[in-house]
Motif scaffolding. Sequence first.
Motif, PDB file in Angstrom:
ATOM      1  N   ASN A 668      11.417  -2.238   5.277  1.00 49.89           N
ATOM      2  CA  ASN A 668      11.543  -2.972   6.537  1.00 49.89           C
ATOM      3  C   ASN A 668      12.133  -4.308   6.647  1.00 49.89           C
ATOM      4  O   ASN A 668      11.897  -5.097   5.313  1.00 49.89           O
ATOM      5  CB  ASN A 668      10.684  -2.921   7.563  1.00 49.89           C
ATOM      6  N   PRO A 669      13.326  -4.587   7.208  1.00 51.42           N
ATOM      7  CA  PRO A 669      13.659  -5.906   7.042  1.00 51.42           C
ATOM      8  C   PRO A 669      12.739  -7.064   7.507  1.00 51.42           C
ATOM      9  O   PRO A 669      11.784  -6.685   8.413  1.00 51.42           O
ATOM     10  CB  PRO A 669      14.697  -6.098   8.487  1.00 51.42           C
ATOM     11  N   GLY A 670      12.725  -8.178   6.732  1.00 49.19           N
ATOM     12  CA  GLY A 670      11.851  -9.286   7.006  1.00 49.19           C
ATOM     13  C   GLY A 670      10.303  -8.826   6.535  1.00 49.19           C
ATOM     14  O   GLY A 670       9.524  -9.612   6.956  1.00 49.19           O
ATOM     15  N   GLU A 671      10.399  -8.019   5.620  1.00 51.62           N
ATOM     16  CA  GLU A 671       9.027  -7.540   5.019  1.00 51.62           C
ATOM     17  C   GLU A 671       9.160  -7.500   3.467  1.00 51.62           C
ATOM     18  O   GLU A 671      10.288  -7.252   2.810  1.00 51.62           O
ATOM     19  CB  GLU A 671       8.637  -6.163   5.309  1.00 51.62           C
ATOM     20  N   VAL A 672       8.017  -7.800   2.868  1.00 44.00           N
ATOM     21  CA  VAL A 672       7.849  -7.506   1.436  1.00 44.00           C
ATOM     22  C   VAL A 672       7.239  -6.261   1.076  1.00 44.00           C
ATOM     23  O   VAL A 672       5.935  -6.179   1.465  1.00 44.00           O
ATOM     24  CB  VAL A 672       7.165  -8.766   0.566  1.00 44.00           C
ATOM     25  N   THR A 673       7.823  -5.450   0.654  1.00 43.29           N
ATOM     26  CA  THR A 673       6.799  -4.210   0.122  1.00 43.29           C
ATOM     27  C   THR A 673       6.757  -4.195  -1.320  1.00 43.29           C
ATOM     28  O   THR A 673       7.620  -4.506  -1.985  1.00 43.29           O
ATOM     29  CB  THR A 673       7.909  -3.013   0.425  1.00 43.29           C
ATOM     30  N   THR A 674       5.304  -3.896  -1.527  1.00 47.93           N
ATOM     31  CA  THR A 674       5.014  -3.743  -3.009  1.00 47.93           C
ATOM     32  C   THR A 674       4.617  -2.618  -3.369  1.00 47.93           C
ATOM     33  O   THR A 674       3.721  -1.898  -2.648  1.00 47.93           O
ATOM     34  CB  THR A 674       3.571  -4.738  -3.160  1.00 47.93           C
ATOM     35  N   VAL A 675       5.265  -2.184  -4.447  1.00 53.81           N
ATOM     36  CA  VAL A 675       5.193  -0.784  -5.073  1.00 53.81           C
ATOM     37  C   VAL A 675       4.493  -0.909  -6.564  1.00 53.81           C
ATOM     38  O   VAL A 675       4.860  -2.188  -7.093  1.00 53.81           O
ATOM     39  CB  VAL A 675       6.138   0.306  -4.728  1.00 53.81           C
ATOM     40  N   MET A 676       3.868   0.044  -6.921  1.00 56.74           N
ATOM     41  CA  MET A 676       3.612   0.073  -8.475  1.00 56.74           C
ATOM     42  C   MET A 676       3.752   1.410  -8.935  1.00 56.74           C
ATOM     43  O   MET A 676       3.971   2.691  -8.445  1.00 56.74           O
ATOM     44  CB  MET A 676       1.784  -0.141  -8.401  1.00 56.74           C
TER      45      MET A 676
END
Length: 724
Positions: A668-676
């Motif tokens: 999403n805009p304005g979000e940090v998305t963390t994946v592994m």
Amino acid sequence: MITRRQFIKLSMLSGSSLLFVPSLAPVGSLVRAATPATNGSGASKFVQNLRGVGPAGIPVAVKDGLRVYKGTIAQHYTIDLVQFTDQIHPDLGPTTLWGYNPRNALGVTGTVTPRHLGGIIIAEKNVPVQITFQNKLPNKHILPVDTTLMGAEGAQNRATVHLHGGQVPWISDGGPFTWFDPDGNYGPSAQSGSLNIYKLLNKNLKPGQAEYYYPNNQSARFVWYHDHALGTTRLNAYAGLASAYIIRDLFERAMVKFFGLPDFIENGGREIPLIIQEKLFVGSNIAAQDASWNGPSSPGSLWYPHVYDPNRWDLASSASGAKPLPSGPSCIPEMFGDTMLVNGTVYPKVRVEPRRYRLRVLNATQARFLNLQLYVESTPGSGLPDLTKGGPDFLVIGTEGGFLAKPVLVKSGIPLSVETTDDGNRMVMLDNPGGSLLTAPAERWDIIIDFKNYAGKSLVLYNDAPAPFPMGSADNDNPVDANGILINQTIMRFDVDPSITGKADPPLYITPNFPLAADPLSGIDRPLTGKWTTAPQSPPAGVKVRQLTLNEVFDEYGRLIQMLGTNELQPKPDGFILPADATDQANTFARQYMDPATETAQKDAVEVWQIANLTGDTHPMHFHLVNVQVLSRQRFDVDKYDGTPTYTGPLSGPALTELGWKDTVKMNPGEVTTVMMKFSLPAAPFDVPASPRTGGNEYVWHCHILEHEEHDMMRPLIVTGSNP
């Protein structure tokens, strides 16, 4: 004019009012007046049956031999890439398409008739598949080609094949530079001197052929294959170069035999693939509506927007250094149609019994998000949903990476939380979005639905997601009826019979309390963090963490362009223009696809990627080679981003429907998305050379809004090391 990025920031303010946004009129619109019973092309709704799978529907490929490598046996298929016409609605003329056509098809004797989305493959875990693809496409594309895009200046019939979601050797991944054309020419990642990656698998390769090897060392899941040629991916996929690929395994069979899962479609079971697309069609007077159109012009032909309209999209001015827009066809930021297709047919209906079914859903649109909802039809024959009468709920048992750790019950009749501007544009409130089953382009769902309480009723599958997402334009969804229903977003209809035939359904033991992943035979890969949880998880100690960015700038012609990047500034590319509100006009986080690779990893390395979205769109980010585990999301201040996010909200964990492996993740805009992820290379019974272009195992990661991917939201993903 308020930019999309500015609008997003305003809408995120708690209690803010929504400001006026300019109307985004469709480019060269071919939209005709529509009644509830028709769509933008004027074709009647729900008058034709959903196209099934098999001899009378979408062709299913059948093997034509075997290939042996050091004792490993692969089933061999031959599939042609062809141009053909298909009658996808009785009210439309024959539609010219490109597509995959298997030489041998289930239940067909002799020549196979091409059908839209043909070439479905049903594979088995640990049984490799090898395919000879023969490019027979004509020299001229059926859609206008923008030759200002990298790679598009070459032959218009270049193609390559990407198994989306497949863990395959890079030589069979279908990367953008591995294209092949009918005349025996190959892209620089496929051919370099005496090395031809396709001849490693078929030394007798003929001009126009390419050879692909798929190990299928993955648990049961719904993957798919589609074109990925440099410069024309969006056009080739829209023209029809896409099909389904289903992997079966023993655990899935046990679910059918012992736990109540409906039997497989190839066994005549109640399993229904639903491949959702949207299109625009040529009307009866294309010369008057679009004088520059150079594709097929008979009514019912595909139409695709090919003019960059400054009234619709932001355009950097000549004063900023932008060149004049191309005089010929131009790429556009995103494509939205006015007509929905399922399984290659326009607004179909399907008869079901009042019992349990399994739906395998794929969002194969170019750019449209789908909030999939199911409602009882308001009045018989209207084709419209009664938004007060939700249908049966969705029991979600799987996503792109196979079965979820635990099934999730999703209410089927929940609209998105949307605020509307004075001019009718719609904006999803990301802090509390609501919705039923929000589905980004390229996402898939494995769903169980029980129609037992809806005998004799009709149910409408409906979407209310704004386009683009989350800030929409009314012109992308019009017309709207007096009750606010988006008429063109009534996708298909389920007509439920009064009673069942045959035996009653066995008990269903697959429930939200049924832990699929607890079964040691399930084949569901364990999470890298050791547990699936909706609580946010921090990167484990010692794991490499990358900081990456999603960016929005303007190209040399002033056109809006999305790009990937790192969290380190570099001089902006020559000719590119940064947004006027950017504080630094000389540097950018964005990287071009052709810039040196920054995402390089060693074989079997585990990494965490923290991806900051600096744009105004939600992007469905797709990763080749790997599936990823979603760890967390967190809101940050876009204006203050300097390579390190200033967080403005708490950490949140993945949704229940994300507690499984994903190959496409909404960011999403304005979000940090963390994946592994873990960069495991698939086993291959032959030597896999390094890419002659990049020197490693060459993959990519990109946005699956196809117009974004093409221009230029894609970056190399290079894995070093040898296949086991």
